[in-house]
Design a protein around this motif. Structure first.
Motif, mmCIF file in Angstrom:
data_model
loop_
_atom_site.group_PDB
_atom_site.id
_atom_site.type_symbol
_atom_site.label_atom_id
_atom_site.label_comp_id
_atom_site.label_asym_id
_atom_site.label_seq_id
_atom_site.Cartn_x
_atom_site.Cartn_y
_atom_site.Cartn_z
ATOM 1 N N PRO C 413 48.241 40.903 44.713
ATOM 2 C CA PRO C 413 48.464 41.042 46.306
ATOM 3 C C PRO C 413 48.228 39.599 46.914
ATOM 4 O O PRO C 413 48.477 39.691 47.913
ATOM 5 C CB PRO C 413 46.701 41.707 46.221
ATOM 6 C CG PRO C 413 46.141 41.514 45.206
ATOM 7 C CD PRO C 413 47.025 41.424 44.117
ATOM 8 N N SER C 414 47.659 38.555 45.978
ATOM 9 C CA SER C 414 47.748 37.459 46.715
ATOM 10 C C SER C 414 47.726 36.371 45.952
ATOM 11 O O SER C 414 47.222 36.164 44.496
ATOM 12 C CB SER C 414 46.544 37.072 47.708
ATOM 13 O OG SER C 414 45.473 35.902 47.511
ATOM 14 N N ALA C 415 48.225 35.034 46.219
ATOM 15 C CA ALA C 415 48.372 34.052 45.470
ATOM 16 C C ALA C 415 47.074 33.219 45.055
ATOM 17 O O ALA C 415 46.697 32.523 44.104
ATOM 18 C CB ALA C 415 49.438 32.956 45.833
ATOM 19 N N THR C 416 46.058 33.770 45.987
ATOM 20 C CA THR C 416 44.739 32.985 45.692
ATOM 21 C C THR C 416 43.724 33.947 45.100
ATOM 22 O O THR C 416 42.651 33.655 45.278
ATOM 23 C CB THR C 416 44.157 32.527 47.143
ATOM 24 O OG1 THR C 416 44.149 33.630 47.964
ATOM 25 C CG2 THR C 416 44.863 31.290 47.656
ATOM 26 N N ALA C 417 44.304 35.066 44.523
ATOM 27 C CA ALA C 417 43.440 36.090 43.872
ATOM 28 C C ALA C 417 42.849 35.245 42.627
ATOM 29 O O ALA C 417 43.467 34.668 42.010
ATOM 30 C CB ALA C 417 43.887 37.495 43.698
ATOM 31 N N PRO C 418 41.737 35.668 42.325
ATOM 32 C CA PRO C 418 41.186 35.138 41.021
ATOM 33 C C PRO C 418 41.959 35.930 39.783
ATOM 34 O O PRO C 418 42.488 36.918 39.877
ATOM 35 C CB PRO C 418 39.665 35.722 40.744
ATOM 36 C CG PRO C 418 39.215 36.030 41.919
ATOM 37 C CD PRO C 418 40.437 36.453 42.980
ATOM 38 N N VAL C 419 42.169 35.199 38.791
ATOM 39 C CA VAL C 419 43.124 35.510 37.649
ATOM 40 C C VAL C 419 42.373 37.030 36.942
ATOM 41 O O VAL C 419 43.408 37.659 36.647
ATOM 42 C CB VAL C 419 43.198 34.522 36.755
ATOM 43 C CG1 VAL C 419 44.069 35.088 35.421
ATOM 44 C CG2 VAL C 419 44.194 33.695 37.210
ATOM 45 N N ALA C 420 41.077 36.767 37.057
ATOM 46 C CA ALA C 420 40.499 38.024 36.421
ATOM 47 C C ALA C 420 41.057 39.293 36.908
ATOM 48 O O ALA C 420 40.788 40.405 36.373
ATOM 49 C CB ALA C 420 38.918 37.775 36.478
ATOM 50 N N THR C 421 41.477 39.289 38.161
ATOM 51 C CA THR C 421 41.827 40.659 38.885
ATOM 52 C C THR C 421 43.262 41.023 38.267
ATOM 53 O O THR C 421 43.774 42.130 38.840
ATOM 54 C CB THR C 421 41.885 40.583 40.171
ATOM 55 O OG1 THR C 421 42.634 39.424 40.737
ATOM 56 C CG2 THR C 421 40.651 40.060 40.665
ATOM 57 N N LEU C 422 43.866 40.185 37.556
ATOM 58 C CA LEU C 422 45.383 40.541 37.147
ATOM 59 C C LEU C 422 45.233 41.572 35.892
ATOM 60 O O LEU C 422 44.233 41.409 34.897
ATOM 61 C CB LEU C 422 46.022 39.422 36.679
ATOM 62 C CG LEU C 422 46.362 38.401 37.972
ATOM 63 C CD1 LEU C 422 47.377 37.308 37.560
ATOM 64 C CD2 LEU C 422 47.101 39.192 39.191
ATOM 65 N N SER C 423 46.300 42.143 35.486
ATOM 66 C CA SER C 423 46.395 42.945 34.220
ATOM 67 C C SER C 423 46.692 41.928 33.081
ATOM 68 O O SER C 423 47.114 40.896 33.450
ATOM 69 C CB SER C 423 47.470 44.086 34.179
ATOM 70 O OG SER C 423 48.478 43.288 34.340
ATOM 71 N N GLY C 424 46.467 42.393 31.874
ATOM 72 C CA GLY C 424 46.816 41.421 30.870
ATOM 73 C C GLY C 424 48.356 40.874 30.808
ATOM 74 O O GLY C 424 48.563 39.634 30.399
ATOM 75 N N GLY C 425 48.972 41.680 31.080
ATOM 76 C CA GLY C 425 50.620 41.288 31.010
ATOM 77 C C GLY C 425 50.779 40.401 32.126
ATOM 78 O O GLY C 425 51.643 39.457 31.978
ATOM 79 N N ASN C 426 50.336 40.606 33.274
ATOM 80 C CA ASN C 426 50.412 39.667 34.495
ATOM 81 C C ASN C 426 49.632 38.480 34.184
ATOM 82 O O ASN C 426 50.185 37.182 34.248
ATOM 83 C CB ASN C 426 50.028 40.315 35.629
ATOM 84 C CG ASN C 426 51.215 41.209 36.438
ATOM 85 O OD1 ASN C 426 52.188 40.901 36.555
ATOM 86 N ND2 ASN C 426 50.721 42.399 36.373
#
Lengths: 383, 359, 539
Positions: C413-426
Motif C-alpha cells: 500500500p505504501s513505500a514506507t510500510a514496514p517490510v513485515a507487512t509484505l507477503s513472503g513473495g513480495n
C-alpha cells in the motif's frame, strides 16, 4: 499481519496518530499515581500513623508544589531533569542499537569525578577554556566506562547487562579511591574532593539554573539528528533491529556496538559532569545518586525516542525535585518515587492488558526496538 | 550423561579455589569461612538462573527477588517476635517459631514476585530483560520506601539462624579439616544451598522434569508438539527459581546478619547470573563459579575483619582498600569475558513463546 | 504429572467402527488470521489405510489446516470427526492421545538431546516417579526401528544426524506413540530422490498396516506417485479432488495455481564468456570451527549459471558466505575477474558488482521492522545519491523505492510500510529488486525461491535468466534439486564440504545427481563430517 495504512494527513488524523503514541504512557502514569496513592494509604500504619484517605492528596500536592509550584521549584525541576535527560538519551540510543546499558549509574559517577580531575588541571584558567575542558573530561570518563563493556560485548560476547552492573560497582570503588586519595581536598578530615575552580558552570537563570541545563536540552536535537538523519544513525538502528542483516549489508556490528556504547557512556558522563560542575562542585567518597536507574525509566517511558525522552525526563525530574517537600509535608518517604516509577514501567510493559481493558484501538504498543536485547543474551561474540 | 560430566567441571574449579584459599588460610583466618558464607547468596541466585533459563526465561529480576525476600524475612521476623516472643531456639541451627514463619514468608514473597516476572515474560511476552529490570526497580523502591517508614520506630529483629558446630577435633584434621569447617560450620540455609546444588544437578539431567525443562529451553515448539505445556512448565520453573533466589535473600537478613539495609544484595544477583553463564547453565558449574566470585569478595571482608600481619599484611597495606572492594566485580568481568565464548546458552533462552506464531 | 501409557491412546482398536466411516473427517474448517483467511470452509476426509495428498502452493493454507488438526491452531469455525465422532482437540496432547501424529516440515527435534530422549519426550518411560528409565526406552526404540527396517542409534545426538536420519527419528516418534493417523508436512523437501523413494516405501508399508496418512506437498509428480487421493487447495479453499489415475501434472498445476502455468522456465541458450568467478582450493569453517568447505575449486563464466546441488547442510551456505565476504576464509583463494577478493569485506565485494540473495531473507536479507524504502537501500545507504556525506537523503531513497516497487511489481500500500507487512513473495521480490537493480559481474543466489508461491518463483527465475543473458555470471545454490536442474547450465554436486562432480545442466539425469547428493559418489564416506548448525529456515 496487518496491512499498513498510508498516513492520514488531516488534522483529526494527526491528533489520532499523536494520541496513539501518548495514550499508553499517559495512562500508565495516571494508573501508577493511583497505585502510589494506595501504597501511601495502606502503608501508613507501618509507621504507626492512622489510615488517612487524604494523605495522597497532601503528598501529591506537596510533590506538585515542590516541583512546579513556583519559579525556584521549576528551576529545581529543570536542574534534576538535565542529568536524567542526558543519561536517558544515552540509554535510549543503546536501546536503538539493541543494547541494554544498565551502567549509566557508573558512567555518571565516573563522568563526574573525571570532570573534577580535569577541572583541577585548569582550575585557574579562563572559564572559556576551563569549562569545555572539564566537560570534555566528563564525557571521556563516561565514554571509557561504557567502552569497556562495549568491547567485551563485541569481541567476547559478554552480555552488557552483567558487565555494566559490575562496572557500576567498580565505579563506586574508583570514586571512593579518588576522593580519598589523589583528588582529595588537602587537609580535609572528610574524604571529599577539592573544588572545580573556574570550571564551575555559570548560573543563567534564577538561583541555580546553570549552564548544564541548557547544554542538556541542546544535545536532544543532536542525538535526534544522529539517529534519523545520518548514515551512522541508520547503521546504529539497523544493528539494533537485525545485526545479521546489518552485517550482510556491509555494516560493522562490532564497531557500531562499541561506538554506540561509548556515545551512550559519553552522554551519561556529560550528565555527571554537568551535575558536578553546575550543582555540587565537588564529590565525596560516598556520593550517591539515583540518576543512572531513573534514566532507564526515562528511556523506556520515552520509547527511546529523543523527543519522548525529553517529556519522560521532565516527569521524572519533577518527581525527584518535588519528593523532598513531599517527605517534609506529608511524611511520605522520597522512595515512593521509585515505587511509582516501577509501576509506570509495569503498566507500560503490560500494555497489551491495558489496551484490552481500556479498549484503546490504534494505539501503538511498540516500545521501540527492544526485541534483540534478550536475543543476544549470553551468546557468542558478534562477528 | 555428557552434560552431567560436563557439569562436573565445576568441581575442580571449586577444588582449586579451596586449595588456594587453604594456602593463605593461616594468614587470613576468616577467609575460608567468609568465602563460603559470601558465596551462598550468589549460589542461590545462580541456581535460580539455571532453573529459569534452562526453561528459556531470562530472569535478571532475581536481584530484586533476593532483596524483597531479605526484607520480608526480616520484617516478618520482627512482627512475629512481637506477637510470639523469641521462644527457645533449638540447639541445632537455632530454629525459633518466628524465624521459621519469617523464612516461609520470605520464600513466599520471592515466589510471588517471580510470578509477576513469569506473567510479564511468559503471558504478556514482554522483553524479559525489561521485565526483570522492572522487578528490580519495584523491589528496590518498595523495600526502600517501607524500611524508611519502619525504621522510624527502630524495631528489634527475630535473631538469626546459628551455624552447625563442627567438633574441634574434626576442624583440626590435616588437609581437609579447614575445608569441612568452612563448608559445614554454617547455618541451615547455607547448607541447603550445597544440598540443593547437588539435587538440582541430578534432577536436571536424570529426571522427567529435567528432560522437559531442557527441551522447552532449547526448542519449545518441539516440546509443545509432543504435548508438553510450555507455558505451564515455564511458569513453574520461574516460580521455583524465585523460591531459590528468596532463600539467598533470606540468608542475607536471617543467617549472615540479623538486619536489613536498603540495597543489601549489592549486585549479588547479577554476579549469580555471571556464575550461571560461566558455569554453563549447570548447577554444579554455577556453584563452582559462584564460590570463585564469593572468594574474591571474601578477601575484602576478611581483611577488614582481621587485618593480616607479617609480609602479607605489609603487602596488603600498600594496596588501596577500594581495590579489594572492587575485586569481586573485576573478577566477575574478567572471568565472564574469558570464558563466555565456550559457554552456549539454551537455544530459546529469552525468547517469548507463542503457540500460534509462525515457525 | 501423570503419563498415559500409549496403549490407552488407541481405544478404537478394541471396537473398530465399520470401515465405511472415514478415520478422519474435517468439516467446514475456517481459520482467520488478521488480514487473511488461511482456511476457508475446508472439508477433508481420510479413509483408513489411505495415503491422501494435500496439494497446494506455499501459503495456500495446508500447514494451517494440519495445525488445526493437531491442536496447534484453534479453528474459528468447523468440526473434526474421528471415526465418525466429533472431537475437540485442544492441544497436541489431545491429538496424540487420539492417535494423531505429525511430522513437521521443520523437524520438531531438540538438537542437543539424544535420539532416545527426543522420542520419549512427553511420554517418558520412568524408573520411578521422578527419574527416567532410558534403558527401557532404548530397547523399545530399537525394536520399533527393527520392525520397520530402520537403523538408528538411540544414543546419538540428534544434531549429529543427517537430515534424512532426522526425518526417520520424527517418524519413529510417531510410531512410538502408536499413531493411527500420520500427517507429513512437505516430508521430501529436504531429501534426495533416493531418500524420497525410501520414505515412500515406508509410507506404503504403514498404510498397508492400516495407518492413514496425510501427505502434504507442492510437488506434482510426487503426489501422483504416492497418493491414493489428491485434494488440491488454493488460497485457503478446496478447489478440487482427484484420483492420481484420472489426472495429470498439467491439470493439477492449473488447479493449484488457478491459471495455466508453464512448468519449466525457458532457460534458452547460454553463451559463456570469460571466467568471472574463480574459487581455488577454498577452505571454510562453520560457526563452531568445524570444516564446512574443503578444498572447493570452481569457475563461473560470464553469461552462465552454475548450479550447486546438495542436501542442505553440506557446506553450501558457508561456501557462498565466504565468497561474498560474510565468513572468513581458512584457506584458498577467491578471484573476481582476475582480482583477488579473498577475505575482502562484504562492502568491498558488493561494490565490485557482486550481488547476493541470502538463503534466509528474514535473518540476513531484510530488516522486517524497517520500511520498504530503507530496506531497498540497505547495502547502498551511504552511496550517492542516497546520502550526501554522512547526511541521508530521504527524497532520493523514496524516489528509488517508488521506481523499484513499480519495476519489480512489489505489492504494497505504501513505500514506507514496514517490510513485515509484505507477503513472503513480495519480500523476496524486494531483495531481488535491491540486488538486481544495477550492472552485475556476479550474482550469488542461495535458495532464492524457498517457500514462495509459483507466481513469485516464475518472476524470480525469469529475472535470473535475464541477468545471465546480459552477461552476468550466476552461482545458484538450492536444496531443491528441481530448481537446480531447471535453471543451471552446469551443475556441481556438493557433498560433505566438497564438490564431488560437475555435470552438464541440460543432459543431467535427476537420479544420477540425486545419488551423488546422497553418497558423494563414494561407496563409503571417507571424511569425518559434522553437520553445520541448522540456523533455521524462513517459511
Amino acid at each position: 499481519m496487518s496491512v499498513a495504512q498510508p498516513p492520514d494527513r488531516s488534522l483529526s488524523g494527526r491528533i489520532r496518530a499523536a494520541w496513539g503514541i501518548v495514550a499508553l504512557p499517559l495512562l500508565s502514569i495516571l494508573l501508577a499515581l493511583i497505585v502510589g496513592a494506595l501504597v501511601m494509604i495502606l502503608s501508613a500504619p507501618i509507621a504507626g500513623k492512622p489510615v488517612d484517605l487524604g494523605l495522597p492528596l497532601t503528598a501529591y500536592g506537596a510533590l506538585f508544589q515542590g516541583s512546579v509550584g513556583n519559579f525556584d521549584a521549576i528551576i529545581g525541576t529543570l536542574r534534576t531533569t538535565a542529568p536524567l535527560l542526558l543519561a536517558g538519551l544515552g540509554i535510549g540510543l543503546g536501546f536503538k542499537a539493541g543494547l541494554f546499558n544498565i551502567g549509566a549509574q557508573g558512567q555518571f559517577l565516573i563522568g563526574g569525578i573525571a570532570s573534577i580531575a580535569f577541572a583541577q588541571l585548569v582550575h585557574d584558567m579562563d572559564p572559556l577554556i576551563a569549562i569545555p575542558f572539564a566537560l570534555l573530561g566528563g564525557i571521556l570518563g563516561g565514554a571509557l566506562w561504557a567502552f569497556i563493556p562495549g568491547v567485551l560485548k563485541a569481541t567476547r560476547g559478554a552480555h552488557e547487562v552483567v558487565t555494566t552492573i559490575m562496572m557500576n560497582y567498580i565505579a563506586l570503588s574508583t570514586l571512593s579511591y579518588l576522593a580519598s586519595g589523589p583528588l582529595k581536598l588537602p587537609l580535609s578530615p572528610q574524604p571529599v574532593t577539592a573544588g572545580v575552580g573556574n570550571a564551575a558552570l555559570p548560573i543563567l537563570l534564577g538561583r541555580d539554573g546553570h549552564l548544564g541545563i541548557l547544554i542538556a536540552f541542546l544535545v536532544v536535537p543532536l542525538v535526534w539528528f544522529l539517529l534519523y538523519r545520518t548514515t551512522r544513525g541508520f547503521e546504529i538502528r539497523a544493528v539494533g533491529a537485525n545485526p545479521d542483516a546489518a552485517r550482510y549489508a556491509g555494516m560493522k556490528p562490532r564497531r557500531l556496538i562499541i561506538l554506540t556504547m561509548s556515545i551512550a557512556g559519553g552522554l551519561a558522563g556529560l550528565a555527571g559532569a554537568g551535575n558536578i560542575l553546575g550543582v555540587n562542585h565537588q564529590m565525596s567518597a560516598s556520593f550517591s545518586t539515583t540518576v543512572g536507574f531513573d534514566a532507564i525509566t526515562v528511556a523506556l517511558l520515552g520509547r527511546s525516542n529523543p523527543v519522548g525522552i525529553v517529556f519522560a525526563s521532565l516527569l521524572l525530574g519533577a518527581m525527584r525535585a518535588g519528593a523532598p517537600l513531599m517527605q517534609i509535608e506529608a511524611g511520605v518517604p522520597v522512595e515512593l518515587v521509585d515505587v511509582v516509577q516501577a509501576i509506570i514501567l509495569l503498566f507500560l510493559v503490560a500494555n497489551a492488558v491495558l489496551r484490552r481493558f481500556f479498549r484503546l484501538r490504534g494505539v501503538s504498543a511498540n516500545l521501540g526496538t527492544t526485541e534483540t536485547m534478550t536475543a543476544t543474551y549470553g551468546s557468542e561474540a558478534i562477528r | 550423561m555428557d552434560q552431567l560430566i560436563n557439569g562436573l567441571y565445576g568441581i575442580p574449579v571449586a577444588g582449586l579455589i579451596f586449595q588456594a584459599v587453604g594456602y593463605i588460610v593461616d594468614q587470613l583466618p576468616f577467609l575460608s569461612h567468609a568465602a563460603v558464607a559470601i558465596s551462598i547468596p550468589i549460589i542461590f541466585a545462580a541456581l535460580c538462573g539455571v532453573v529459569c533459563e534452562r526453561s528459556g526465561v531470562v530472569n535478571i529480576g532475581l536481584e530484586g527477588i533476593m532483596l524483597t525476600a531479605a526484607f520480608v524475612g526480616w520484617v516478618v521476623g520482627v512482627v512475629a517476635t512481637q506477637f510470639l516472643g523469641h521462644g527457645d531456639p533449638t540447639p541445632l541451627f537455632g530454629f525459633t517459631l518466628p524465624l521459621i514463619i519469617a523464612l516461609v514468608s520470605a520464600v513466599a514473597a520471592g515466589m510471588l514476585l517471580s510470578l509477576l516476572h513469569a506473567w510479564l515474560a511468559i503471558s504478556v511476552r514482554a522483553d524479559q530483560i525489561i521485565s526483570g529490570t522492572i522487578i528490580n526497580i519495584i523491589a528496590l523502591g518498595l523495600t526502600g520506601y517501607l524500611i524508611s517508614l519502619i525504621s522510624q520506630s527502630s524495631p528489634k529483629g527475630a535473631g538469626s539462624f546459628t551455624p552447625l558446630a563442627i567438633p574441634q577435633n574434626v576442624a583440626n584434621l590435616p588437609v581437609v579439616g579447614w575445608l569441612i569447617n568452612a563448608v559445614f560450620n554454617q547455618g541451615p540455609i547455607a547448607i541447603s544451598a550445597i544440598v540443593l546444588t547437588v539435587v538440582l544437578q541430578i534432577l536436571l539431567f536424570r529426571s522427567r522434569w529435567g528432560l522437559r525443562t531442557r527441551s522447552v529451553g532449547e526448542h519449545p515448539k518441539a516440546a509443545e508438539t509432543v504435548g508438553i505445556d510450555v507455558v505451564k512448565l515455564r511458569y513453574r520453573n520461574v516460580v521455583a527459581g524465585g523460591a531459590l533466589a528468596a532463600l539467598g535473600g533470606a540468608y542475607l537478613s536471617m543467617e549472615l546478619t540479623n538486619s536489613f539495609q536498603p540495597g543489601m544484595t549489592q549486585g549479588r544477583g547479577f554476579i549469580g547470573l555471571a556464575a550461571m553463564i560461566v558455569g554453563r547453565w549447570t548447577p554444579l558449574g554455577a556453584f563452582g563459579a559462584a564460590v570463585l566470585f564469593g572468594s574474591a569478595q571474601a578477601i575484602s571482608s576478611s581483611i577488614t575483619f582481621a587485618p593480616p600481619t607479617g609480609s602479607l599484611g605489609d603487602f596488603m597495606n600498600q594496596v588501596p582498600p577500594q581495590l579489594f572492594d572492587a575485586l569481586p566485580y573485576l573478577v566477575t568481568i574478567i572471568i565472564l569475558a574469558g570464558l563466555i565464548g565456550r559457554s552456549t546458552p539454551p537455544a530459546a533462552d529469552g525468547q517469548p513463546y507463542s503457540r500460534e506464531a509462525a515457525t | 504429572m501423570t503419563t498415559s501409557p500409549p496403549a490407552a491412546a488407541s481405544p478404537p482398536t478394541a471396537d473398530p467402527p465399520p470401515s465405511s466411516v472415514p478415520a478422519l473427517e474435517m468439516r467446514g474448517i475456517t481459520k482467520r488470521y488478521p488480514g487473511v483467511i488461511a482456511n476457508d470452509h475446508i472439508d477433508l476426509d481420510l479413509r483408513r489405510g489411505e495415503i491422501h495428498a494435500l496439494l497446494g502452493e506455499n501459503g495456500a493454507g495446508k500447514t494451517t489446516l494440519m495445525n488445526v488438526l493437531y491442536g496447534l491452531a484453534t479453528p474459528d469455525e468447523g468440526e473434526i470427526l474421528l471415526d465418525g465422532k466429533v472431537v475437540d482437540i485442544g492441544g497436541p496432547s489431545d491429538a496424540i492421545a487420539r492417535g494423531i501424529s505429525m511430522v513437521h516440515q521443520h523437524f520438531m527435534l531438540v538438537p542437543v538431546l539424544s535420539v532416545a530422549e527426543n522420542i520419549v519426550l512427553g511420554l517418558e518411560t520412568m524408573a520411578n516417579r521422578v527419574f527416567l528409565d532410558l534403558g527401557e526406552a532404548r530397547r523399545r526404540i530399537r525394536d520399533l526401528a527393527a520392525r520397520f527396517g530402520f537403523d538408528i542409534d538411540p544414543d546419538a545426538k540428534v544434531a549429529s544426524l543427517s537430515v534424512g536420519q532426522q526425518q526417520r527419528v520424527e517418524i519413529l516418534k510417531a510410531l512410538y506413540r502408536e499413531a493411527r493417523i500420520l500427517v507429513l508436512d512437505e516430508p521430501t523437501a529436504v531429501l534426495t530422490p533416493q531418500e524420497t523413494e525410501e520414505i515412500f516405501v515406508l509410507l506404503r508399508r504403514l498404510a498397508e498396516n492400516g495407518r492413514s496418512i496425510v501427505f502434504i506437498s507442492h510437488k506434482l509428480y510426487e503426489v501422483l506417485e504416492i497418493a491414493d487421493r489428491i485434494t488440491v487447495i488454493r488460497r485457503g479453499r478446496v478447489v478440487g479432488e482427484r484420483a492420481p489415475k484420472e489426472t495429470s501434472e498439467d491439470e493439477l498445476a492449473e488447479l493449484m495455481v488457478g491459471r495455466e502455468v508453464q512448468l519449466t522456465v525457458d532457460r534458452g541458450v547460454s553463451d559463456p564468456g570469460a571466467v568471472t568467478l574463480e574459487v581455488d582450493a577454498l577452505r571454510v569453517t562453520d560457526d563452531r570451527g568445524h570444516p564446512a568447505v574443503r578444498e572447493v575449486s570452481l569457475q563461473v563464466r560470464a553469461g552462465e549459471i552454475l548450479g550447486i546441488a546438495g542436501v542442505a547442510g553440506n557446506g553450501q551456505d558457508e561456501l557462498v558466505e565466504a565468497i561474498v565476504g560474510l565468513r572468513s576464509v581458512a584457506g584458498g583463494r577467491v578471484t573476481l575477474k582476475g582480482k583477488d577478493i579473498t577475505g575482502a569485506s562484504p562492502r568491498h565485494i558488493h561494490d565490485s558488482q557482486v550481488a547476493y540473495v541470502p538463503a534466509d531473507r528474514h535473518r540476513f536479507g531484510l530488516i522486517l521492522s524497517f520500511p520498504i524504502t530503507d530496506n531497498l537501500v540497505l547495502n547502498r545507504y551511504c552511496d550517492a545519491p542516497f546520502a550526501r556525506g554522512i547526511i541521508r537523503n530521504d527524497e532520493a531513497v523514496l524516489a528509488e523505492a517508488k521506481d523499484n516497487i513499480a519495476e519489480y511489481d512489489i505489492r504494497t500500500p505504501s513505500a514506507t510500510a514496514p517490510v513485515a507487512t509484505l507477503s513472503g513473495g513480495n519480500q523476496q521480490k524486494l531483495v531481488v529488486a535491491r540486488e538486481f537493480d544495477r550492472d552485475l559481474a556476479l550474482l550469488v543466489l542461495d535458495q532464492p525461491t524457498r517457500g514462495l508461491d509459483v507466481g513469485s518463483i516464475e518472476f524470480i527465475h525469469r529475472q535470473v535468466i535475464a541477468k545471465r543473458n546480459a552477461g552476468t555470471a550466476v552461482l545458484l545454490v538450492s536444496a531443491e534439486l528441481d530448481e537446480v536442474l531447471e535453471m543451471s547450465d552446469r551443475i556441481s554436486v556438493m557433498y560433505r564440504g566438497e564438490l564431488v562432480a560437475t555435470v552438464d545442466g541440460r543432459t543431467a539425469d535427476k537420479n544420477e545427481v540425486g545419488l551423488l547428493m546422497a553418497t558423494g559418489g563414494k561407496a563409503k564416506p571417507d571424511a569425518e563430517w559434522t553437520q553445520p548448525i541448522d540456523r533455521g529456515a524462513t517459511t
